[in-house]
Design a protein around this motif. Structure first.
Motif, PDB file in Angstrom:
ATOM      1  N   ALA A   1       0.846  -1.191   0.000  1.00  0.00           N
ATOM      2  CA  ALA A   1       0.000   0.000   0.000  1.00  0.00           C
ATOM      3  C   ALA A   1       0.879   1.237   0.000  1.00  0.00           C
ATOM      4  O   ALA A   1       1.781   1.368   0.832  1.00  0.00           O
ATOM      5  CB  ALA A   1      -0.910  -0.005   1.213  1.00  0.00           C
ATOM      6  N   LEU A   2       0.620   2.129  -0.931  1.00  0.00           N
ATOM      7  CA  LEU A   2       1.364   3.378  -1.035  1.00  0.00           C
ATOM      8  C   LEU A   2       0.402   4.523  -0.742  1.00  0.00           C
ATOM      9  O   LEU A   2      -0.613   4.674  -1.426  1.00  0.00           O
ATOM     10  CB  LEU A   2       1.951   3.534  -2.437  1.00  0.00           C
ATOM     11  N   LEU A   3       0.695   5.323   0.269  1.00  0.00           N
ATOM     12  CA  LEU A   3      -0.143   6.450   0.635  1.00  0.00           C
ATOM     13  C   LEU A   3       0.231   7.658  -0.214  1.00  0.00           C
ATOM     14  O   LEU A   3       1.401   8.056  -0.256  1.00  0.00           O
ATOM     15  CB  LEU A   3       0.033   6.791   2.121  1.00  0.00           C
ATOM     16  N   SER A   4      -0.741   8.227  -0.874  1.00  0.00           N
ATOM     17  CA  SER A   4      -0.509   9.443  -1.643  1.00  0.00           C
ATOM     18  C   SER A   4      -0.394  10.621  -0.678  1.00  0.00           C
ATOM     19  O   SER A   4      -1.308  10.879   0.100  1.00  0.00           O
ATOM     20  CB  SER A   4      -1.676   9.680  -2.612  1.00  0.00           C
ATOM     21  N   MET A   5       0.708  11.321  -0.730  1.00  0.00           N
ATOM     22  CA  MET A   5       0.923  12.476   0.149  1.00  0.00           C
ATOM     23  C   MET A   5       0.233  13.721  -0.401  1.00  0.00           C
ATOM     24  O   MET A   5      -0.178  14.590   0.354  1.00  0.00           O
ATOM     25  CB  MET A   5       2.422  12.742   0.305  1.00  0.00           C
ATOM     26  N   GLU A   6       0.127  13.802  -1.736  1.00  0.00           N
ATOM     27  CA  GLU A   6      -0.497  14.965  -2.367  1.00  0.00           C
ATOM     28  C   GLU A   6      -0.973  14.573  -3.759  1.00  0.00           C
ATOM     29  O   GLU A   6      -0.233  13.960  -4.520  1.00  0.00           O
ATOM     30  CB  GLU A   6       0.528  16.102  -2.478  1.00  0.00           C
ATOM     31  N   GLU A   7      -2.202  14.943  -4.082  1.00  0.00           N
ATOM     32  CA  GLU A   7      -2.705  14.730  -5.439  1.00  0.00           C
ATOM     33  C   GLU A   7      -2.291  15.935  -6.265  1.00  0.00           C
ATOM     34  O   GLU A   7      -2.721  17.050  -6.008  1.00  0.00           O
ATOM     35  CB  GLU A   7      -4.229  14.596  -5.426  1.00  0.00           C
TER      36      GLU A   7
END
Length: 153
Positions: free
Chosen positions: A138-144
């Motif tokens: 799982a990779l958490l998006s820090m900023e879209e």
């Protein structure tokens, strides 16, 4: 019909992708045409399946969905029964906004939108209890930085 799309059709599609809630008069003015031909072209493109359903874009963060995870899944199981269970599991979970089967080392990638890391863990535990997978990252998006459904017409 895609090969019969002309410049005016493309202009109409660009305008619809920008804001489909505008009136027919506004769209016609923006593309330099009148209302009736624009309406006819839109109807024909809907009938041909070029234009699909129209939806409202919501602000996920304002609605409490503050975390986006990209989930990489590897599996050693590729038989039809497993794939059917996996597809059913994904379709039954509204947190999964996108799911793609990939070529290469990773078999699937999911875009999962949830309130927080705890909510992701609930999703993850439910998924792995329903279908067996080899590994999940799982990779958490820090900023879209960019998100669009618009095609580059």
């Amino acid at each position: 019909m895609a090969d019969r799309i002309d410049a005016l059709d493309r202009k109409i599609l660009v305008e619809l992708q920008t804001d489909a809630s505008r009136s027919l008069d506004e769209i016609a003015k923006a593309v330099g045409s009148s209302k009736t031909p624009v309406w006819t072209r839109i109807r024909k493109m809907r009938e041909a399946g070029i234009i699909g359903r129209q939806i409202v874009e919501l602000d996920a963060e304002k609605l409490g969905f503050e975390a986006t995870f990209f989930v990489l899944i590897r599996t050693s199981e590729h038989e039809a029964a497993w794939q059917a269970r996996f597809l059913s599991a994904l379709k039954s979970r509204p947190e999964v906004q996108e799911a793609h089967r990939l070529a290469g080392d990773i078999d699937y990638i999911l875009k999962v939108r949830v309130a927080n890391a705890r909510a992701y863990d609930v999703f993850y535990q439910a998924l792995i209890s329903e279908v067996r997978v080899q590994s999940v990252t799982a990779l958490l998006s820090m900023e879209e930085i960019k998100s669009t459904a618009a095609l580059p017409l």
